[in-house]
Design a protein around this motif. Sequence first.
Motif, PDB file in Angstrom:
ATOM      1  N   GLN A 436      38.519 -19.111 -25.624  1.00  0.00           N
ATOM      2  CA  GLN A 436      37.123 -19.436 -25.308  1.00  0.00           C
ATOM      3  C   GLN A 436      36.915 -20.946 -25.308  1.00  0.00           C
ATOM      4  OE1 GLN A 436      34.034 -16.903 -27.233  1.00  0.00           O
ATOM      5  NE2 GLN A 436      35.808 -15.924 -28.143  1.00  0.00           N
ATOM      6  N   PHE A 440      35.939 -23.334 -22.131  1.00  0.00           N
ATOM      7  CA  PHE A 440      34.811 -24.267 -22.203  1.00  0.00           C
ATOM      8  C   PHE A 440      35.256 -25.645 -21.716  1.00  0.00           C
ATOM      9  CE2 PHE A 440      32.258 -27.403 -24.476  1.00  0.00           C
ATOM     10  CZ  PHE A 440      30.978 -26.886 -24.417  1.00  0.00           C
ATOM     11  N   GLU A 465      31.941  -9.496 -21.572  1.00  0.00           N
ATOM     12  CA  GLU A 465      30.986  -9.890 -22.603  1.00  0.00           C
ATOM     13  C   GLU A 465      30.001 -10.927 -22.084  1.00  0.00           C
ATOM     14  OE1 GLU A 465      30.809  -9.289 -26.068  1.00  0.00           O
ATOM     15  OE2 GLU A 465      32.348  -7.735 -26.114  1.00  0.00           O
ATOM     16  N   VAL A 467      30.747 -14.029 -21.342  1.00  0.00           N
ATOM     17  CA  VAL A 467      31.039 -15.341 -21.907  1.00  0.00           C
ATOM     18  C   VAL A 467      31.671 -16.252 -20.865  1.00  0.00           C
ATOM     19  CG1 VAL A 467      32.364 -16.531 -23.687  1.00  0.00           C
ATOM     20  CG2 VAL A 467      31.272 -14.358 -24.199  1.00  0.00           C
ATOM     21  N   HIS A 469      32.841 -16.449 -16.514  1.00  0.00           N
ATOM     22  CA  HIS A 469      32.476 -15.892 -15.222  1.00  0.00           C
ATOM     23  C   HIS A 469      33.576 -16.227 -14.234  1.00  0.00           C
ATOM     24  CE1 HIS A 469      29.889 -14.556 -12.004  1.00  0.00           C
ATOM     25  NE2 HIS A 469      30.242 -15.636 -11.348  1.00  0.00           N
ATOM     26  N   HIS A 476      35.215 -19.495 -15.372  1.00  0.00           N
ATOM     27  CA  HIS A 476      34.362 -20.582 -15.851  1.00  0.00           C
ATOM     28  C   HIS A 476      33.633 -20.151 -17.109  1.00  0.00           C
ATOM     29  CE1 HIS A 476      34.554 -22.829 -11.994  1.00  0.00           C
ATOM     30  NE2 HIS A 476      34.731 -21.622 -11.509  1.00  0.00           N
ATOM     31  N   TRP A 477      33.480 -21.063 -18.031  1.00  0.00           N
ATOM     32  CA  TRP A 477      32.657 -20.814 -19.199  1.00  0.00           C
ATOM     33  C   TRP A 477      31.212 -20.678 -18.727  1.00  0.00           C
ATOM     34  CZ3 TRP A 477      33.335 -19.237 -23.899  1.00  0.00           C
ATOM     35  CH2 TRP A 477      32.306 -19.378 -24.841  1.00  0.00           C
ATOM     36  N   SER A 478      30.496 -19.649 -19.176  1.00  0.00           N
ATOM     37  CA  SER A 478      29.122 -19.529 -18.702  1.00  0.00           C
ATOM     38  C   SER A 478      28.144 -19.192 -19.816  1.00  0.00           C
ATOM     39  CB  SER A 478      29.041 -18.466 -17.596  1.00  0.00           C
ATOM     40  OG  SER A 478      29.410 -17.208 -18.128  1.00  0.00           O
ATOM     41  N   ALA A 479      28.596 -19.203 -21.059  1.00  0.00           N
ATOM     42  CA  ALA A 479      27.672 -18.875 -22.148  1.00  0.00           C
ATOM     43  C   ALA A 479      27.005 -20.134 -22.670  1.00  0.00           C
ATOM     44  CB  ALA A 479      28.420 -18.179 -23.277  1.00  0.00           C
ATOM     45  N   ASP A 480      25.839 -19.945 -23.264  1.00  0.00           N
ATOM     46  CA  ASP A 480      25.134 -21.073 -23.873  1.00  0.00           C
ATOM     47  C   ASP A 480      25.596 -21.184 -25.320  1.00  0.00           C
ATOM     48  OD1 ASP A 480      23.468 -23.037 -24.655  1.00  0.00           O
ATOM     49  OD2 ASP A 480      21.641 -21.839 -24.605  1.00  0.00           O
ATOM     50  N   ALA A 481      26.826 -21.608 -25.509  1.00  0.00           N
ATOM     51  CA  ALA A 481      27.376 -21.693 -26.856  1.00  0.00           C
ATOM     52  C   ALA A 481      28.479 -22.729 -26.848  1.00  0.00           C
ATOM     53  CB  ALA A 481      27.928 -20.354 -27.305  1.00  0.00           C
ATOM     54  N   PHE A 482      28.836 -23.192 -28.030  1.00  0.00           N
ATOM     55  CA  PHE A 482      29.870 -24.204 -28.183  1.00  0.00           C
ATOM     56  C   PHE A 482      31.003 -23.545 -28.962  1.00  0.00           C
ATOM     57  CE2 PHE A 482      31.641 -28.131 -30.024  1.00  0.00           C
ATOM     58  CZ  PHE A 482      31.616 -28.966 -28.920  1.00  0.00           C
ATOM     59  N   GLU A 485      32.999 -24.648 -32.197  1.00  0.00           N
ATOM     60  CA  GLU A 485      32.322 -24.687 -33.485  1.00  0.00           C
ATOM     61  C   GLU A 485      32.420 -23.351 -34.219  1.00  0.00           C
ATOM     62  OE1 GLU A 485      28.200 -25.980 -33.377  1.00  0.00           O
ATOM     63  OE2 GLU A 485      29.015 -28.001 -33.528  1.00  0.00           O
ATOM     64  N   ALA A 486      32.636 -22.279 -33.456  1.00  0.00           N
ATOM     65  CA  ALA A 486      32.701 -20.969 -34.094  1.00  0.00           C
ATOM     66  C   ALA A 486      34.077 -20.698 -34.688  1.00  0.00           C
ATOM     67  CB  ALA A 486      32.353 -19.891 -33.074  1.00  0.00           C
TER      68      ALA A 486
END
Lengths: 816, 489
Positions: A436, A440, A465, A467, A469, A476-482, A485-486
Amino acid sequence: MVDRLGMGGRIVLDHLEPARSPRYGTTPAALNPRLARALSRRGVTGLYSHQAAAVDLALRAHHLAVVTPTASGKTLCYNLPVLDAILADETSRALYLFPTKALAQDQLVELQQLADAADMTLRTHTYDGDTPPAVRAALREAGHVILTNPDMLHTGILPHHTRWVRLFEALRYVVIDELHTYRGVFGSHVANVIRRLRRICDFYGSRPTFVTCSATIANPGELAEQLIGLPVTCIDDNGAPSPAKRVVVWNPPVVQPALGIRRSAALEARTLVPALVRSGAQTIVFGRTRLQVEVLLNYLRRELLDRSVAPEDGGPRLAVRAYRGGYLPLERRAIEAGLRDGSVRCVVATSALELGIDIGQMEAAVLVGYPGTIASTWQQLGRAGRRGQPALQLLIVGGGPLDQYVATHPEFLLEQPPEQALIHPDNLLVLAGHVQAAAFELPFRDGERFGDAEVGGLLALLADEGVVHHAGGRWHWSADAFPAEAVNLRTVAASNVVIIDTSSPPARPSGGPQGPWSGTAGGRSGTGARIVGEIDEWAAPLTVHDDAIYLHQGRQYHVERLDWEERRAYVHPVAVDYFTEAELRVSLQVLDCFAGPEASGGLRLLRARGDVRVSSLAAMYRKVRFLTHETIGTGPISLPERDLHTTAYWCIVPPEVAVRAGRALEPGLHALAHVLEQVAALSLMCDSRDLGVSAQVRAPVVGLPHPHPPVAPSEFIAGQRPRQTAAPLDAASAGGWPAIFLYDAHPGGTGLTGRLFDLHLVVVARAAELLRRCPCASGCPACVGPVAGVDSTAKAMAMVLLDAARAEPRPAGGDR
Amino acid sequence: MSQDLAGRMRQLTGGRALARGRSAAGLSLSAGDLPAGPAGYGLSGAASEAVPVEALAKLGFQREAGIFTRRLRVDPTWGVQAGGPSPSELALLAGDLGWGAVEPEAVWLFDTETTGLAGGTGTIPFLYGWGRWRPEGIDVEQWLLADLGAERELVERALDRLATADGIVTFNGAAYDLPLLHTRAILERLDGSWRPPLHLDLLPLVRRLFGHRLDRCTLSEVERGLLGTPRHDDLPGAQVPERYRRYLRDGDAQGLAAVLVHNATDIAALAHLLGLLGRQARGQVQDPTDHLGLARFYEARGATGSARHTYATAARVSPPPLDRASARYHARFLRRQGRRAEAAEVWRRLWERWHDLEAAEALCIDAERRVGDLEMALRVSEEAIALAPPQLADRFARRIWRLDRRLARRAAARRGRSGAGSATRGAIGADPPAGEPAPWSVWLPGGTAYEAWQAARRRRHPAAGRRRPASGEDVQAAPEGRTTLCLSA
C-alpha cells in the motif's frame, strides 16, 4: 584479577584467547589520493585487510556485507567509497541507515572528521525527528550524505520522494549499518522499506551500491541478500588486531540444592565488579533489562562510593554511571565522553550500548545473565579489549534454563557458530502494509514485482477494498489515507493500545524538555491528558485490562478502564504493594500443514509445520504481593478472545511412543514443551518471547489419519503419507495425537518456525542433553520450569518420553 | 487466488479494513455503505479503462485537446466585482513583486480538488478549476481527470498554463495546490517545464487582516463570516475524495456534480474575497475591529505613514479587549519607529488605564534613559512589582535595586560626600565587590530578587501587606498570548 577473588570453584570456563596482530591490505589504487592523505593525517597508516577489500569492491560497485567484530574500523569501509564518489562528482549522494538516532549522531561526527581531514566540503546531517526544519530543507536540496533510520525513511522520506529528487537522482551508495539488528519482524519490515527505496531509485534512474555492515552472525550474506534483494559479496576476513582476552564463565553457587535455586547473578556481580573496578580496570557491566540496570547501579554505587575503602591507587572517587534507553541525549553524550576520557570508571548498560556507539574500549566487560544469543554475547563481551592490554570478558550466568545450558556447556560459546538472523519479508501482513505504501509512492505497473514478491493478487484485493484503482495498466493509490503511517516498523500488529494518564494535567508550561514522544503516536499536548505509553494489541489484554496494575519506569498505574474498541487504556498513578498477573488460556488449531508430518534421522518424534490459529483469552488475573509473591486476590477479565493466525512447527508423538511413555505422557509432554521452547530460542537467534508454545495430549493433526486404531509405526517413519487438505471435524472430540506446538508469536509468522522444522533433530537432541545434564533431582527452573506448576515427576517423565522417542523399537516391557 | 488471499488477510487482520491512515472516513464508507461495484477488477483491468463519456457529457464536459473540460460563467449578482480589483490593489496586496503591471483580466484564479488531504505522493488532484474576470462575471473552466491513467496530459496543460499566466490567485495554494502540482510534475517527469508562477495566496492576507474575526481560516468560514454568503447544500470538502472514488469504481459521474459546484463556488468565492481584500487595503474598513489588522498589514508592506495613522485609529476606536491590544501594538510600533515621546504617551495610557506591566517596564525605561526622571521610574516600578507575578517581579526588583543605587549616588553627589542615603538602603547602596554575584542574590542567601525585595520592603514599611494579585491575570491578557514582557533593546 579473577583469581585474586579466590572463588575459582565457580568458574566453569576459563579460556585465554591469544592476541592477534594486524594484517594490512593494499590501499586500492582507485581511491582518491586526497582520501589517502586524509587517512594518514588522522593517524591511519594502512587499511586492514578487510577494509582494503571492502573499499576496493565498493568502488567497483559491488554490493557488500562486511562482517567484523566490535572496534575493527568498519566505518572506514563505507565512508571512504562514499567520500571518494563525492570528490569525483559533487552531485553524488549517499544514504546511511542506522537502527537508532544516537548511532546516526555518532557516525555524523566521525564522517565529518574524515571529510575535514580531506579538506573537502561535505554537506551532511542527521535526518530524523529532531532535525530542525531549516536543516531539513537544506538537506533535501543539497545534502551529500543523509544519516537517518529506517522508520524515518519509511514515513518521512519515501512517501515524499518528490521533495528528494536531488537525492534519488544521484544516489550512489546506501549504507546499512548494524545489519544484524534487522531480524525478525523488524527486519521483515525493513526489507520491504528497502524494496520501496529501490523502486523509487529505479524511477529516478539511479542504481545505488549497497554496503552493509554486520556484527558476527551465522548468515550475514544471506541476511543482506534478503534485506536488499540483490546478490552481495561477503567480507568476513577480519584484519584488525585484537589484544589477548580472558573469557570466563561464572556460575553462581547453588543456595538451595533441593529446589535447584542458585544465587542471583546480580548479587554475584555486586561482589565481583567492585573488586574489578577497585583494581583499576575500567569496566562495563551489561544487564538484561532496564530494571536490572538500575538495581545494579544502586548496588555498585553503594559498594564503590560508600565503603570506606579507598581506590587502591589512591586516585579520585570512582564514578559509576548507568546507560540505557530513556536517558536524554545530552546525558548520554556526557557518559560516552566520560568513558572515553576515563573519568567514568564503570558503566552499567543495557543492550543499547551493544550497538556501535563509540565509547572507546574497556578493560573488563561483565555480563550479568546470558544475553540470550551467542552473537549478542560476543558483541557485549567485545566491548573489552584495549590495544596492548589483556582484557577480561566475564559472563555471570543466571538461573534460567538458557543460562544454565550455557553454564553446563561453556564450550558452546566458543565452538558454536553464532545464530542466524532470520527475516520473512513476504509475511502477508507486513507485505500488504508496504505494498500500500509503495502504491502511494508510485503506481504499480501490471505484472510488476515487489522485490521478488508477486503482488498482483494483493493489488486486486486492495482494489476490491477501494484502496487502489486500476487504470491505464497501472494500479494507482486512490484512498484518502497515508498508508505509511499505519505501518509501524517495530511491530507487526498495526494498532497499538494507547495508555492515557487521566490524572495529570498537560505538560507544564515551564516544564523541561518534553518526553521522547517523537514517533507517530506523538504526545498529544493540549488534550488535557498525558500519554504514558503504548502497548501492542497482543500484549494489551494481559497488561492493561480493567483493574490491572501497569508498571512504567518504576511507577505504578491503576487501569481504570480499557476501551478495547478505541484501543485506549485510561490509568492513574497509585502506590500499592502488589502487582497483577493475568492468565492466558491458549488453544491452538491447525489450519493447514505445509510439510510433514514425517520422521527424520531415526527420531520417532515426527515433525511438521504449517498454519495455525492460536486463540488466546485473558480470563482472569491475580494480585500478587511484592517480595513474598503470595496471591492476595483474583478478578475476572472480560475481553474478547483474540485470534492469532500464524505459522507453527510441531512435534508429534506417535502412538507406539505414547504407549511406551504410559502415564508419563501428559506431564512429560508439558515439561518437554517448556524445555523445547527454551532450546528453540537458543537454537534460533530470537528472543524467547518471539515463540509461543502449546502442548496438547489430543491434537487433531492435519495430514495424519485418526490415531485409532493404531497404525504400524513404520508407515509414519517412511514419511510418505498422502497429505489431506482438512482435518476430520470429529477428530478433536474423538481423540487426537499428543503434540507440542511451537508457534511464531507474530501474526503471519516471521520464518522462525520454518527453521525449527529444519533443526528438528538438533532441537530435540539439545533438549535431551539439557535434561540429562541438569543436576537437579526432579526438575528445577533451569530445565522443566517452575516445579510448583508441574508434577514433581515432570523431569523424569520428560526424560522417559524422550528416551522412548529415541530408543530403537523394543518390546514395551523393556522400559523402566 | 484473490479469494484465498482475502480470506487469509481477514484472518490476519481480524477483519479490519486494510488501510488506516489519517482519514477515518474514507474506508469505512467503502466497506459497507456503498452499493457493490462491479466484481473485483481482474488483472487485465479492462473494466476500469472505459471512461463514461456520455455521463460526463451530461455534466457538461467536452473533450478539448484530450482533456475533459467544462465551462460556465458565474454572474456578478453573486457579489463579485465585475472586471476584478484594480492593478494598484493587487500590487498593494501582493507587496508588488511585479503585480503592478498585471491586468486583472489576465489573472487566473486557481483551485483544485484532490483524492485526499494526506499530502505526499499518493494524493492526486482530479479536478483543476480556473477562473477569470470578464466584464460579465467570472468565467470558470474545469478540467477533470477522467481516468487515473491519463494524468500526464492534464499536468502538462496545467504546467503550460502556469508558465504562461501573468499571475495566479489561490487560497492556500502556496502550501497546498502548487506543491501538489509540482509533485505531480515530478512524478510524470515533467519537472523540467515547471516554472513557479507569479502567485498571490489569499490565505496569509486573510489571516493578517481578518484572523481575529474567524474561528478557522478556511474558505467556507471566510464566506460565512466575512462575505456574508454562507453556502447552503454544499458538499463538505471532506466528502469530495469519496465522490471521486465512487466515480472511479462505479462510473458514477452524477455524484461528481456536487463536486463541480463546490469547486466553482470556491473559485467565485476567491474572486469575491479578493474584492473584499482590495477594498480593505484601500482603507475602506467595514468593522471597527479591523483597524488593528490593517495597521499591521500596512506596517508589513512598509507603508509606514498609513500604518501610523491606522494604529492610532485602532487604539482609539477598537472595542474592548482589542483596545488594549491595539494600544500595545501602537506603542511598540512607535518605539520601533524611534518615536519615543509619542510611544511614552501611549505606554502611560496603558499603564494608567489597565496597569499593563509591559507598559510599566517600557515607561520606566523611558523615564530612566530618555527623560532622566528616576523618581518616577522608581515609583512606577514599586507599584508594578506589587502587581507582578514572581517571574516578572524579579525584573522589577533588579530595577528597583539599581534605581535605589543611582538615586543614592545622585543624592551623595549633591551632598558632596560619598556614602549612602537612608539606613535601610545603606547596606545595598554600595557597589558590590568585583567578582561577587549580583547583589540581589546576596541580599538573602538562596532567595530570589523578589523575595529580597519583599524583605527589604518589610523593613522599610512594616505595615505594608501583600498586595500582589493571586494570579498573573494581567500578564496573561497580553496580545498573542505572550506571558513575558518585551524588553526593549
